[in-house]
Design a protein around this motif. Structure first.
Motif, PDB file in Angstrom:
ATOM      1  N   HIS A 217     -22.748  48.645   6.382  1.00  0.00           N
ATOM      2  CA  HIS A 217     -23.037  48.898   4.968  1.00  0.00           C
ATOM      3  C   HIS A 217     -22.172  50.026   4.408  1.00  0.00           C
ATOM      4  CE1 HIS A 217     -26.072  45.954   5.085  1.00  0.00           C
ATOM      5  NE2 HIS A 217     -27.015  46.673   5.654  1.00  0.00           N
TER       6      HIS A 217
ATOM      7  N   LEU B 165     -29.559  57.677   3.671  1.00  0.00           N
ATOM      8  CA  LEU B 165     -28.113  57.896   3.574  1.00  0.00           C
ATOM      9  C   LEU B 165     -27.659  57.961   2.123  1.00  0.00           C
ATOM     10  CD1 LEU B 165     -26.577  55.828   6.515  1.00  0.00           C
ATOM     11  CD2 LEU B 165     -27.610  58.110   6.488  1.00  0.00           C
TER      12      LEU B 165
ATOM     13  N   ALA C  19     -26.144  50.481   9.382  1.00  0.00           N
ATOM     14  CA  ALA C  19     -25.502  51.448   8.490  1.00  0.00           C
ATOM     15  C   ALA C  19     -23.990  51.421   8.633  1.00  0.00           C
ATOM     16  CB  ALA C  19     -26.034  52.852   8.773  1.00  0.00           C
TER      17      ALA C  19
ATOM     18  N   THR D 194     -33.480  49.654   8.769  1.00  0.00           N
ATOM     19  CA  THR D 194     -32.293  49.693   7.928  1.00  0.00           C
ATOM     20  C   THR D 194     -32.633  50.152   6.514  1.00  0.00           C
ATOM     21  OG1 THR D 194     -31.346  47.882   9.208  1.00  0.00           O
ATOM     22  CG2 THR D 194     -30.327  48.360   7.098  1.00  0.00           C
TER      23      THR D 194
ATOM     24  N   CYS E 136     -26.627  59.840   9.508  1.00  0.00           N
ATOM     25  CA  CYS E 136     -27.086  58.685  10.278  1.00  0.00           C
ATOM     26  C   CYS E 136     -27.115  59.001  11.769  1.00  0.00           C
ATOM     27  CB  CYS E 136     -26.174  57.488   9.999  1.00  0.00           C
ATOM     28  SG  CYS E 136     -26.701  55.959  10.804  1.00  0.00           S
TER      29      CYS E 136
ATOM     30  N   THR F   4     -33.189  53.878   6.551  1.00  0.00           N
ATOM     31  CA  THR F   4     -31.907  54.497   6.899  1.00  0.00           C
ATOM     32  C   THR F   4     -31.019  54.563   5.673  1.00  0.00           C
ATOM     33  OG1 THR F   4     -31.949  53.767   9.218  1.00  0.00           O
ATOM     34  CG2 THR F   4     -29.795  54.261   8.273  1.00  0.00           C
ATOM     35  N   MET F   5     -30.875  53.442   4.960  1.00  0.00           N
ATOM     36  CA  MET F   5     -29.971  53.413   3.811  1.00  0.00           C
ATOM     37  C   MET F   5     -30.511  54.236   2.644  1.00  0.00           C
ATOM     38  SD  MET F   5     -27.394  51.951   4.996  1.00  0.00           S
ATOM     39  CE  MET F   5     -26.468  52.169   3.469  1.00  0.00           C
TER      40      MET F   5
END
Length: 561
Positions: free
Chosen positions: A275, A205, A272, A198, A263, A201-202
């Motif tokens: 979020h 992103l 994601a 995560t 994503c 990933t964030m």
């Protein structure tokens, strides 16, 4: 007028200037734009351990561009440290604390802009939520991913390898010597986890969203380039203030869609979904993130595979071109006119990007020849998940995309983990872990350990796991999380019984309990709401007003009225 001028200009505002000067700020400092640096540095989180050095270079850039930096601290918890015990109840709720504290400091001090320093799972979205809420010039700068460790089980190890290895040890597949060697060799540097969890990933992103400078999310923590981009970030925040480019001019419906497509293209963490939902909520956008994930997953190819979907880690992804390469490949399906924190559009960033390393076609493919023609994250629905269930087909074997198995039910994460390690879970089981949602958990804990234990005991390709809790981005195997309504709200997952047949059908986006509607109705009529696990403190409040996973697990203060 700059926000800070309201309290720093004029004879009547001498009080504020005197207060700043008590800490060594000069008259000249106070004539410049005042830029907050929200730094989540601590010795608790490896992804944040280098942020002292990063912050200093951000300050250098701010000074160089003619403004004044003001650093303050922000909490940040490591998901890894919270796994498998009561600490995990606090991890997701801490996201709201982070957003609230940054909002508070920005408004108390009337900062003209903020640089947000954070790398990890709930800190990055919490910071982006604050930026969207404040709508002032903001840039997010992570600390970067750590290096991969010694090779174990066919790939570079990381801290999650230890959990997989413990499952192997209990199944007598490896020796204690092999197991203990990972303790010193799996995490050779600080930084966010080396895999696509995560956190990374964030961070990725945030780049796709336009809130982080190109490559800023994934440059390695231990590299000189990480410090160089920190100084560049300090320079850019001043330019954003001069041009009045605020967060909501960057965080738009279309930039959220760009992030969703990114994503999907890289099979990012299922977290994601919640979020991005929360960030869109704070920006007061009218986009339905969950529906967009569902719709776009059917048409967005998966063009990148990163650990846990392959042997390649985040530093390999960075060297292959990273998010910039993905945006370049997806140029025809994303909105390239969106503004970014570079003060240029996505298209201008992509066109001017310089790739430092050669392509890696095993890691990032083209739109014409992708790993798969649908995205790596999928939304499922059915009589178990009337609102939603989230899965990550890009990270597990296609043979598991349709799975029918026999339920074995647990009312907590700990119960399930004990059963797995004791050999009670066998091939063909669908492990059901419930009462772990936003309210029931509370805090929507991750079922990371349960999945890793299944992997370690050789069951990852012959079992499945469903939950109203969440999953870590490192998990692979057949799983469905975020099931809504959750068990504590009377969702159908609460009435599944041992031995029931469950069908997971990724291709048709279905998750169903294979019993009659009448039986489901009868069981639901007998269900009774459990007592909350926490009645005091922050979690006592959170479990009362947390929304569902489908709504981003945000705190809905209307429920207090």
């Amino acid at each position: 007028m700059e926000r800070s001028k309201k309290i720093l200009c004029g004879l009547q505002n001498q009080y504020y200037r005197a207060t700043w000067k008590s800490m060594g700020f000069s008259t000249d400092d106070l004539k410049r734009p005042m830029i907050g640096i929200a730094n989540a540095w601590s010795e608790c989180v490896p992804g944040h351990f280098n942020l002292r050095q990063v912050a200093q270079r951000v300050k250098d850039g701010i000074y160089r561009a003619g403004a004044t930096p003001v650093e303050f601290g922000v909490i940040g918890g490591c998901d890894g440290m919270g796994q498998g015990h009561d600490g995990m109840h606090y991890i997701l709720p801490s996201r709201e604390l982070i957003a609230n504290s940054i909002e508070s400091m920005a408004q108390i001090n009337l900062f003209d802009g903020i640089v947000l320093l954070g790398s990890c799972d709930k800190i990055v979205p919490g910071m982006l939520m604050a930026a969207a809420r404040l709508d002032i010039p903001c840039i997010l700068l992570p600390g970067g991913p750590m290096d991969g460790g010694i090779v174990f089980d066919g790939r570079q190890s990381d801290q999650t390898s230890s959990t997989e290895a413990y499952g192997m040890l209990t199944a007598k597949k490896i020796s204690e010597k092999e197991y203990t060697s990972l303790e010193n060799l799996s995490c050779p540097t600080c930084g966010s986890c080396s895999y696509l969890g995560t956190a990374n990933t964030m961070c990725s992103l945030s780049e796709a969203l336009g809130m982080t400078l190109p490559d800023g999310g994934i440059i390695p923590a231990a590299s000189a380039a990480r410090l160089a981009i920190a100084e560049k970030t300090g320079i850019k925040i001043v330019e954003l203030i001069e041009k009045n480019i605020t967060a909501r001019k960057i965080i738009t419906n279309e930039s959220i869609r760009n992030a969703i497509k990114t994503c999907l293209s890289m099979s990012g963490s299922t977290n994601a979904v919640m979020h991005l939902t929360a960030i869109a909520h704070e920006a007061e956008l009218n986009i339905n993130v969950l529906e967009e994930f569902d719709k776009l997953s059917r048409t967005t190819p998966q063009i990148a595979k990163i650990n846990p979907a392959s042997k390649y880690n985040m530093i390999d992804f960075y060297k292959a071109g990273g998010v910039s390469r993905l945006l370049d490949e997806m140029e025809n399906i994303i909105d390239t006119d969106q503004m970014t924190v570079t003060c240029h559009t996505v298209k201008e960033n992509v066109d001017n990007h310089i790739y430092q390393y050669p392509k890696n076609s095993e890691l990032i493919k083209t739109m014409e020849s992708p790993f798969g023609y649908q995205g790596g994250v999928a939304v499922l629905r059915g009589n178990i998940a009337p609102n939603t269930g989230i899965t990550k087909p890009g990270a597990f074997d296609k043979n598991l995309h349709h799975f029918v198995g026999e339920a074995i039910c647990f009312n907590s994460e700990e119960e399930a983990e004990e059963a797995i390690l004791n050999g009670e879970v066998r091939s063909g089981h669908v492990v059901v872990i419930r009462y772990e949602g936003p309210k029931g958990g509370p805090g929507m804990r991750e079922m990371y350990k349960a999945m890793k234990y299944l992997y370690g005991r050789g069951l990852s390709k012959s079992t499945a796991l469903i939950t109203d809790g969440r999953f870590s981005g490192t998990n692979n195997g057949c799983f469905v999380g975020h099931i809504s309504p959750e068990a504590a709200e009377g969702g159908p997952i609460a009435i599944i019984e041992d031995g029931d047949k469950i069908e997971i059908d990724v291709e048709n986006k279905m998750l169903n309990l294979m019993v009659s509607d009448n039986e489901i109705s009868l069981r639901l009529s007998k269900w009774k709401r459990p007592e909350p696990k926490f009645k005091r403190g922050y979690l006592g409040l959170y479990c009362k007003i947390a929304s569902s996973g489908a709504e981003g697990a945000i705190m809905n203060y209307d429920k207090l009225v």
